[in-house]
Design an enzyme around this catalytic site. Structure first.
Site, short mmCIF file in Angstrom:
data_model
loop_
_atom_site.label_atom_id
_atom_site.label_comp_id
_atom_site.label_asym_id
_atom_site.label_seq_id
_atom_site.Cartn_x
_atom_site.Cartn_y
_atom_site.Cartn_z
N GLU A 1 49.69 31.50 54.18
CA GLU A 1 50.61 32.48 54.76
C GLU A 1 50.28 32.83 56.21
O GLU A 1 50.94 33.69 56.79
CB GLU A 1 50.63 33.73 53.86
N GLN B 1 44.43 29.57 52.52
CA GLN B 1 44.08 29.10 51.18
C GLN B 1 44.60 27.68 51.02
O GLN B 1 45.41 27.23 51.84
CB GLN B 1 44.70 30.02 50.13
#
Ligand code: IFM
Length: 890
Positions: free
Chosen positions: A628, A723
């Site tokens: 993100e 991530q």
């Protein structure tokens, strides 16, 4: 009756082993006093075993107890080589196998008991008790002669077998040869035996606090010493069952405490403001003066939370549970000095809820509702006294309505049934139910007790926070806190579900049902944006509309949140979860039946979402991938490949001649994926490789929130990622990725990953293990294991990270054990880190219970029914009983 020794005074035991020999009834003496105590103990729910050197006829002839339960009576006869269960019609030979030992053994009778020698009946009794969730720490052994610990026993001695190591062993004999370590020597002969037994009966009658077995392999301990950890402890000590959970807050009001009772799927508010509705609480009471430092102990083996104040002469003690076998029923006992503990009303309204109260058939009820959804509870409580100790027992039953205010009367039958059974039997039921869970699903890591305990904690909290069977809305923090308002993210579909399907397939199916029931809302969302099919929301709650907030805070600064608009991969993730559930559980009819519309509609969405350029290549523009830190990117490899997988998988469900299916396949083939077969790397999105090539070595040691550290704009201009993004493809759909590309992408993206999301370390560990780097994998697994237990992110107070727990179990199962299901076969490819000599796993798969005992040399597989297994890509094996599968050395 005098007070017994301090080690016995405050402890209620669940089972008592009595040495019959000279202890109970000396030759020529009457057996009636012991008979009375054994009858009373069995009637109070205590299991009793009487061990004797004599034959069964001789012992039974004199003892002559015919118990009517609920406690059982065993007679160990002929010097420990025979065992009899005594019922209303007398002793019956047989080892206590029900629920005991290792149910995978073909010969269950002696399973887990071992050779029958002078300790055979003791081993059998302890195996039976373990099968009922009664650990050795809950067993009292009273005799007048004990054998050496673990050694051979002489006639007339009670064997101190290793399984009984944590039992409280009390000698009432003379012990002329010296007292063995850990033996409590009281002396006093038969009279002392009676006194000890009387005290146990008395504690039960006065509703005193039951004991918790403080076995370090099964307990999470929290001391109240560090006030800054109180709220973290509240989350860690959450207890739940069947979709209702209670945070582990202490009972009395305490500054900054956030006690909560939450119910899965019961939200209040609207739009992005939807959040879980806090229900009435059931654990509160007043305590004056307030409690000092205490020890709180979460017993994972039995699903019980216990508390004991330290250094007080009338300490507060509590024990509570959320009944596994009676969803919605909760129970608690508490005690403290008379005058110190005030019970107050059995139900307490939440701080911020509108509640009404009333009475029903002599019970109090409280209901919280916002006019639409609601949670109601009915409760019973008994306040008593035992000398200077005030005792409190409370049982409550909950009912909830996600779309209409619940009727308290609906909980009454459950409350009355629980009351009739009584607290002790509810607790016995609880222990047995948890023991059954752990027989089916568990971990064993020889030589690494800390990791083993942390994995058990992860499994425990998955069970606590998941587990409705109609439909299960599993929020990012489950029911353990208010963070993310209980909203459901991809965490549920991709991180939690793959773990849950191997623990409780019906609970996993309920998670898919939650999505299926919101397909209409997903269709409406797609239509509203001019697309076909169904688009699932990034954050979902009651209705299935998108409830992602549009703004948030980063380091105190207000920032726009664009994930609701742009993080579209969720639509394919939801489809993946349905397929994974069906594949792992073996529920083959599911995809062609109830899940078919979901797969078809999500594929339809992707078909309408793709843009085909002049060269005929298909693109997906303007998305956020799992990373993100980079927003509004084009051709995010993860999104595109998941969409491609979705199109192909759904096409496979359609008639081969169906034109729409053919179009989907053609489109899937044209979707760009950023793969470079030469380097083996995927470009995370179009233009990613042109960003500043920063690695975490130049920034900070992960895990770290790099956006907070560097600022949003700065991090977005670099190759630092939050991530796994590309790597999630290797985890979810390895068959869609370039052959051998896992290593290249691990090498490239690993150093660029900040692990700024709690989802990150466990899945990376899983992939490292798959790539044959289990030592590196173990390092990251340890980060995941500590994430909540050590509050690594500083966010545990607001709720547990369920995705981390799911990721941990996936890392063990899919990573270190290399377990996958393909075409109805369980594939295994274990990779053990150097620090582990072996790994034991129990789980559910393809309708079977499976147990794996993995070493570097072999894998021992046991199942409770036929299962096709393939180890290390070797030959297919049809496993029907225990199978020893040797390995090529690794
Ligand atoms: O779903 C996650 C996301 O991947 C990272 N931010 C937090 C969300 C909820 O856990």
């Amino acid at each position: 009756m005098g007070e017994p020794d301090g080690r016995l005074r405050d402890r209620t035991f669940e089972a008592v082993v009595i040495g019959w020999y000279a202890t109970g009834v000396p030759r020529g003496a009457s057996a009636v006093p012991v008979r009375r105590r054994v009858e009373a103990l069995c009637a109070a729910g205590v299991d009793v075993a009487v061990m004797s050197g004599e034959d069964v006829g001789a012992v039974d002839g004199r003892l002559h107890v015919r118990p009517r339960g609920p406690g059982r009576l065993w007679l160990g006869a002929s010097g420990g080589t025979e065992l009899y269960e005594v019922r209303g019609d007398g002793p019956r030979p047989g080892w206590p196998i029900a629920g005991s030992g290792d149910d995978f053994s073909p010969d269950g009778r002696y399973a887990g008991i071992g050779p029958v020698d002078g300790a055979g009946s003791m081993r059998a009794v302890f195996a039976y008790l373990a099968g009922r969730g009664i650990g050795a720490g809950l067993v009292l052994i009273v005799a007048d002669r004990f054998g050496p610990p673990g050694g051979a026993v002489a006639h007339g001695e009670i064997p101190l077998i290793p399984e009984a190591g944590r039992a409280t062993a009390v000698s009432v004999g003379p012990e002329p040869g010296g007292v063995a370590p850990n033996l409590l020597h009281l002396g006093g002969g038969p009279a002392e035996l009676l006194r000890v037994l009387d005290h146990q009966v008395r504690r039960r009658r006065h509703l005193r606090i039951p004991a918790v077995d403080d076995d370090p392999a099964w307990t999470i301990r929290e001391t109240g010493a560090d006030p800054s950890r109180h709220r973290v402890a509240e989350a860690l000590l959450t207890l739940g069952s069947g979709g209702l959970a209670t945070r582990g807050s202490v009972e009395e009001p305490v500054a900054k405490s956030v006690p909560m009772v939450l119910v899965s799927g019961v939200y209040t508010g609207s739009g992005a403001g939807q959040r879980l509705l806090p229900g009435p609480r059931w654990t509160g009471f007043a305590l004056r003066p307030p409690a000092g430092e205490d020890l709180r102990m979460l017993d994972l083996r039995t699903g019980v939370l216990a508390r004991e104040e330290r250094g007080h002469d009338s300490p507060v003690r509590t024990v509570r549970l959320a009944c596994v076998t009676r969803p919605g029923v909760v129970a608690m006992r508490a005690e403290a000095g008379v005058g110190r503990l005030r019970a107050g009303p059995p139900l307490q309204p939440p701080a911020d809820g509108r509640s009404t109260t009333g009475r029903l058939s002599g019970h109090r009820w409280t209901r919280v509702t916002d006019g639409h959804a609601g949670i109601a509870a009915v409760a019973a409580q008994r306040v008593g006294r035992d000398g200077g100790v005030r005792t409190l027992e409370r049982i409550a039953a909950y009912t909830a309505g996600p779309a209409r205010p619940p009727v308290p009367r609906d909980a009454l039958a459950a409350l009355e049934a629980a009351e009739r059974l009584g607290f002790d039997r509810l607790l016995a039921e609880q222990r047995a139910a948890w023991a059954a869970r752990w027989r089916a699903v568990d971990i064993r890591i020889p030589g690494d007790p800390a990791a083993q305990l942390a994995v058990r904690f992860a499994l425990f909290q998955l069970w606590n926070n998941v587990g409705r069977y109609d439909e299960a809305a599993v929020g990012a923090r489950g029911l353990s806190g208010g963070a993310y308002a209980g909203h459901v993210f991809w965490d549920a579909d991709v991180f939690v579900l793959p773990a849950v399907v191997s623990m409780d397939p019906a609970a996993a199916r309920a998670m898919v049902a939650y999505r299926l029931h919101r397909l209409t809302a997903a269709r409406a969302r797609a239509a509203a944006s001019g697309r076909a099919g169904a688009r699932f929301p990034w954050e979902s709650a009651a209705t299935g509309e998108d409830v992602t907030p549009v703004s948030g805070h980063l380091g105190g600064e207000a920032v726009p949140v664009r994930t609701g608009q742009l993080e579209e991969h969720i639509t394919a993730d939801v489809a993946w979860a349905a397929v994974h559930y069906a594949r792992w559980s073996g529920d083959r009819a599911f995809l062609a039946g109830p899940a078919r519309p979901l797969l078809v509609e999500t594929a339809r969405y992707w078909a309408s979402r793709c843009r085909v350029d002049d060269g005929g290549r298909a693109h997906i523009d303007g998305v956020i991938g799992p990373d993100e830190y980079h927003e509004a990117v084009a051709d995010n490899a993860f999104t595109n490949v998941m969409a491609r997988w979705n199109l192909r998988r759904a096409a496979g469900l359609l008639d081969p001649g169906c034109a729409e299916g053919r179009r989907w396949r053609a489109l899937a083939d044209r979707l760009v994926d950023g793969y470079d077969p030469v380097s083996g790397r995927y470009e995370q999105f179009a233009g990613y490789f042109r960003r500043e090539p920063l690695t975490m070595a130049e920034v900070a040691a992960p895990p770290v929130a790099a956006d907070l550290l560097l600022g949003r704009e700065r991090v977005a201009a670099t190759q630092i990622i939050k991530q796994p993004d590309v790597l999630m493809l290797h985890h979810l759909v390895p068959e869609e990725t370039g052959a051998g590309s896992l290593e290249a992408n691990l090498d490239f993206y690993g150093p660029r990953t900040a692990h700024g999301s709690s989802l990150s370390p466990a899945i990376t560990a899983c992939l490292l293990a798959r790539a044959g780097r289990p030592d590196e994998a173990l390092k990251l697994l340890r980060v995941a294991l500590a994430l909540d237990l050590e509050d690594l992110t500083g966010t545990t107070a607001a709720g547990l990270h369920l995705a981390t727990f799911g990721g941990v179990w996936q890392a063990l199962l899919a990573g270190f054990a290399g377990a996958r299901v393909r075409d109805g076969t369980l594939l295994l490819d274990p990779r053990l880190p150097t620090a582990w000599e072996g790994l034991g796993l129990r789980f559910r798969c393809l309708g079977r219970r499976v147990r794996l005992d993995i070493t570097r040399e072999a894998v021992d597989v046991r199942t409770d029914g036929p299962l096709r297994v393939r180890l290390d890509a070797g030959d297919l094996r049809h496993v029907t009983g225990p199978a020893h599968l040797p390995r090529q050395s690794r």
